[in-house]
Design a protein around this motif. Structure first.
Motif, short mmCIF file in Angstrom:
data_model
loop_
_atom_site.label_atom_id
_atom_site.label_comp_id
_atom_site.label_asym_id
_atom_site.label_seq_id
_atom_site.Cartn_x
_atom_site.Cartn_y
_atom_site.Cartn_z
N ALA A 238 5.86 0.06 -14.82
CA ALA A 238 6.23 0.08 -13.53
C ALA A 238 7.27 -0.50 -13.05
O ALA A 238 8.02 0.38 -12.40
CB ALA A 238 4.97 -0.38 -12.34
N GLN A 239 7.59 -1.72 -13.55
CA GLN A 239 9.03 -2.13 -12.92
C GLN A 239 10.06 -1.40 -13.49
O GLN A 239 11.04 -1.14 -12.95
CB GLN A 239 8.99 -3.54 -13.61
CG GLN A 239 10.19 -4.43 -13.10
CD GLN A 239 10.44 -5.86 -13.66
OE1 GLN A 239 9.31 -6.42 -14.03
NE2 GLN A 239 11.45 -6.25 -13.73
N TRP A 240 10.04 -1.11 -14.87
CA TRP A 240 11.11 -0.32 -15.53
C TRP A 240 11.18 1.30 -14.83
O TRP A 240 12.34 1.72 -14.64
CB TRP A 240 10.69 -0.18 -17.06
CG TRP A 240 11.88 0.50 -17.95
CD1 TRP A 240 11.95 1.50 -18.64
CD2 TRP A 240 13.57 0.15 -17.67
NE1 TRP A 240 13.13 1.34 -19.15
CE2 TRP A 240 14.12 0.91 -18.78
CE3 TRP A 240 14.13 -0.86 -16.85
CZ2 TRP A 240 15.41 0.82 -18.99
CZ3 TRP A 240 15.31 -1.13 -17.14
CH2 TRP A 240 16.15 -0.30 -17.91
N ALA A 241 10.27 1.72 -14.38
CA ALA A 241 10.24 3.06 -13.86
C ALA A 241 11.10 2.77 -12.43
O ALA A 241 11.70 3.81 -11.94
CB ALA A 241 8.89 3.73 -13.49
N PRO B 69 1.61 -3.68 -1.89
CA PRO B 69 0.88 -2.57 -1.97
C PRO B 69 0.30 -2.37 -3.55
O PRO B 69 1.59 -2.84 -4.11
CB PRO B 69 1.11 -1.40 -1.34
CG PRO B 69 2.72 -1.72 -1.41
CD PRO B 69 2.88 -3.14 -0.89
N ASP B 70 -0.59 -1.51 -3.93
CA ASP B 70 -0.72 -1.16 -5.16
C ASP B 70 0.66 -0.21 -5.56
O ASP B 70 1.53 0.23 -5.13
CB ASP B 70 -1.86 -0.16 -5.24
CG ASP B 70 -2.00 0.53 -6.64
OD1 ASP B 70 -3.13 -0.51 -7.34
OD2 ASP B 70 -1.51 1.07 -7.22
N SER C 120 -6.45 5.19 -17.66
CA SER C 120 -6.64 6.09 -16.43
C SER C 120 -5.73 5.47 -15.57
O SER C 120 -5.07 6.33 -14.54
CB SER C 120 -8.10 6.43 -15.95
OG SER C 120 -8.61 4.82 -15.84
N GLY C 121 -5.77 4.31 -15.26
CA GLY C 121 -4.83 3.56 -14.13
C GLY C 121 -3.50 3.98 -14.50
O GLY C 121 -2.41 4.17 -13.46
N LEU D 201 -0.68 6.04 -12.23
CA LEU D 201 0.52 5.40 -11.71
C LEU D 201 1.74 6.25 -12.13
O LEU D 201 2.64 6.41 -11.32
CB LEU D 201 0.85 4.15 -12.29
CG LEU D 201 2.12 3.40 -12.16
CD1 LEU D 201 2.34 3.09 -10.78
CD2 LEU D 201 2.28 2.25 -13.18
N ILE D 202 1.69 6.91 -13.23
CA ILE D 202 2.62 7.81 -13.46
C ILE D 202 2.84 8.88 -12.56
O ILE D 202 3.88 9.79 -12.50
CB ILE D 202 2.44 8.38 -15.01
CG1 ILE D 202 2.87 7.31 -15.98
CG2 ILE D 202 3.24 9.59 -15.36
CD1 ILE D 202 4.26 6.64 -16.01
N PHE D 203 1.98 9.59 -11.86
CA PHE D 203 2.05 10.60 -11.24
C PHE D 203 2.81 10.55 -10.08
O PHE D 203 3.80 11.31 -9.69
CB PHE D 203 0.66 11.06 -10.62
CG PHE D 203 0.62 12.27 -9.60
CD1 PHE D 203 0.55 13.51 -10.20
CD2 PHE D 203 0.66 11.92 -8.30
CE1 PHE D 203 0.74 14.82 -9.24
CE2 PHE D 203 0.70 13.05 -7.42
CZ PHE D 203 0.79 14.52 -7.92
N ALA D 204 2.72 9.25 -9.57
CA ALA D 204 3.71 8.85 -8.30
C ALA D 204 4.97 8.60 -8.76
O ALA D 204 5.79 8.92 -8.20
CB ALA D 204 3.15 7.64 -7.84
#
Length: 506
Positions: free
Chosen positions: A404-407, A23-24, A341-342, A346-349
């Motif tokens: 995203a991967q590091w998060a 998924p996204d 914006s993207g 992403l950061i919100f989640a």
């Protein structure tokens, strides 16, 4: 054989199929947050506890699926988002870089660098420009590879070799840099959030990997140039233009040249004034003992970089005519925020996932037990660090976004390595070299299709397999060089950034 069939073959095809089913990234973090909730409930019911390594306090695993957990999730949701360290850092620095990019300064500087390079060093110039292009973040993928292909075509060399060099420098060399960029701010913020699970006084700044990344620029640029000239171009052979199209690389105009000149002058003046402020006796930008590590200057590098790029961007824009009135400056800043914006969504989640992981104490529990396990099997030195880098490289094949991967990885591995006494900024560097090296061989890189489209413009028979086969030598070589460099810094105790060594006490 058609392109679709080619893409479905082999290991790369399998990776692409698996990755496309994921998924996204936004929903990946939502799913992970839900998993954390369920695990916290199970661990709470069985009475799992962990001793905090910093305070010695015995911590219970807190249940997120409870009235207390529900109250926490609702009351902290907005704070988790707005207080997430990378958000302000990245958006702040991109306000400045956005002005430099939207006025045309970055693209003109890139074009000027390549066009003025002697033919004997043009390959190395392209790799270096690609590495430096990470100032423009993902926009570099759109600008540099096509421009590099056109440069090679113009000077009578194989355009796909130029395209390969441009893509390798931009993609695989993404994390190396000459000055601080948005990537440094993004990763440092995520690392600091993860480190707070163990010690909330430990903060990683955007300059903490600078010495290592600056050193790597030279080695990566040389390796990229040699691979292009000695491996890629000989393999491609002589180029025959079957399309018979008129391909003309536009020269930098006089007005753009003047804009670039004034931007350089403005940049030099900015740095000179900053140097005076930093080195003035008794300057508040230094620490109480007069040093720079730590200091107000290094601790606030992001707003300084922001002001630098606004300064040079405005100087260029006013001269080149891309800024006609003052209102254009906030307009360019707003446009750069649209591009982010993207990332904001992403950061919100991601912020919720990390906050839940920390509040439940699962992060501390996993870190302590993982550290004890690796200690018990005597795997705490270089083999563990190298193994971690290889894991990051493999994960990058299915999660292209480095942030995203590091998060995902930082909340697990940063606390664990901190308990083994490794500095989080050092572990961040070990992640970055792996993530960067494999950017150009993962089919999930959204810019691969763009580069492939440019390739097919020069060679209609080119496919995804062609591109991956051209990129693989760069990826393997860059990763190998970075690992050797990491080991050298590790063994010799060379600082990775101001005051940053391998171990916490360093």
């Amino acid at each position: 054989m058609n392109q679709t069939t080619e893409k479905q073959k082999g290991v790369l095809g399998a990776i692409e199929r698996i990755g496309n089913k994921l998924p996204d990234p936004f929903f990946i973090f939502v799913i992970l947050a839900a998993i954390v909730m369920v695990i916290s409930m199970i661990f709470s019911f069985v009475g799992a506890t962990v001793e905090h390594p910093g305070t010695g306090e015995m911590l219970e695993i807190r249940n997120l699926i409870s009235f207390e957990g529900l109250a926490y999730m609702l009351s902290s949701m907005l704070d988790n988002f707005t207080g997430f360290a990378p958000l302000g850092l990245v958006l702040g620095i991109m306000l400045g870089i956005g002005v430099a990019e939207k006025t045309g300064l970055l693209s003109t500087a890139i074009k000027k660098s390549i066009l003025k390079a002697p033919k004997s060093v043009v390959t190395y110039a392209i790799i270096l420009v690609g590495i430096s292009g990470n100032l423009a973040s993902d926009a570099a993928f759109v600008i540099i590879p096509p421009l590099a292909a056109m440069v090679f075509y113009t000077i009578g060399r194989h355009p796909l070799a130029g395209l390969s060099a441009g893509f390798a420098g931009t993609g695989a060399g993404f994390t190396a840099n000459l000055i601080i960029t948005g990537t440094d701010a993004t990763l440092a913020g995520i690392t600091s959030e993860a480190a707070a699970m163990i010690n909330d006084t430990v903060a990683v700044t955007p300059v903490d990997n600078y010495y290592f990344m600056l050193t790597s620029v030279l080695f990566i640029a040389i390796a990229g140039g040699l691979i292009t000239d000695k491996i890629i171009e000989p393999r491609l052979g002589t180029y025959k233009d079957e399309t018979k199209e008129d391909r003309q690389l536009n020269e930098v105009t006089d007005r753009e040249n003047k804009g670039l000149r004034n931007a350089v002058i403005a940049g030099i003046l900015f740095i000179a004034i900053l140097a005076l402020l930093v080195f003035y006796p008794g300057s508040t930008l230094r620490n109480e003992s007069g040093g720079l590590v730590p200091s107000t200057f290094l601790g606030n590098i992001v707003p300084i970089v922001l002001l630098f790029f606004v300064t040079v961007g405005v100087a260029y824009g006013k001269t080149a005519g891309t800024i006609e009135k003052l209102d254009d400056i906030p307009k360019f800043m707003a446009e750069s925020m649209k591009d982010m914006s993207g990332y904001i969504v992403l950061i919100f989640a991601a912020a919720q996932f990390i906050a839940y992981f920390s509040w439940s104490n699962l992060g501390t529990w996993l870190a302590v037990n993982s550290a004890e396990f690796f200690t018990s099997i005597s795997m705490t030195g270089l083999p563990l660090i190298i193994g971690f880098s290889f894991l990051a490289a493999l994960l990058n094949l299915i999660i292209f976004s480095g942030s995203a991967q590091w998060a995902l990885m930082a909340p697990v591995f940063i606390p664990m390595f901190m308990l083994l006494d490794y500095h989080p900024a050092f572990i961040q560097a070990a992640f970055r070299i792996a993530d960067s090296s494999t950017n150009i061989i993962t089919p999930l890189n959204p810019y691969i299709m763009l580069v492939l489209a440019v390739m097919k413009d020069y060679d209609r028979k080119a496919g995804l397999g062609t591109l991956i086969s051209l990129m693989l030598p760069y990826s393997l070589a860059f990763f190998g060089i970075w690992l050797v460099l990491l080991i050298i810094f590790f063994i010799l105790g060379i600082p990775f950034g101001p005051g940053i060594t391998v171990y916490m006490e360093g």
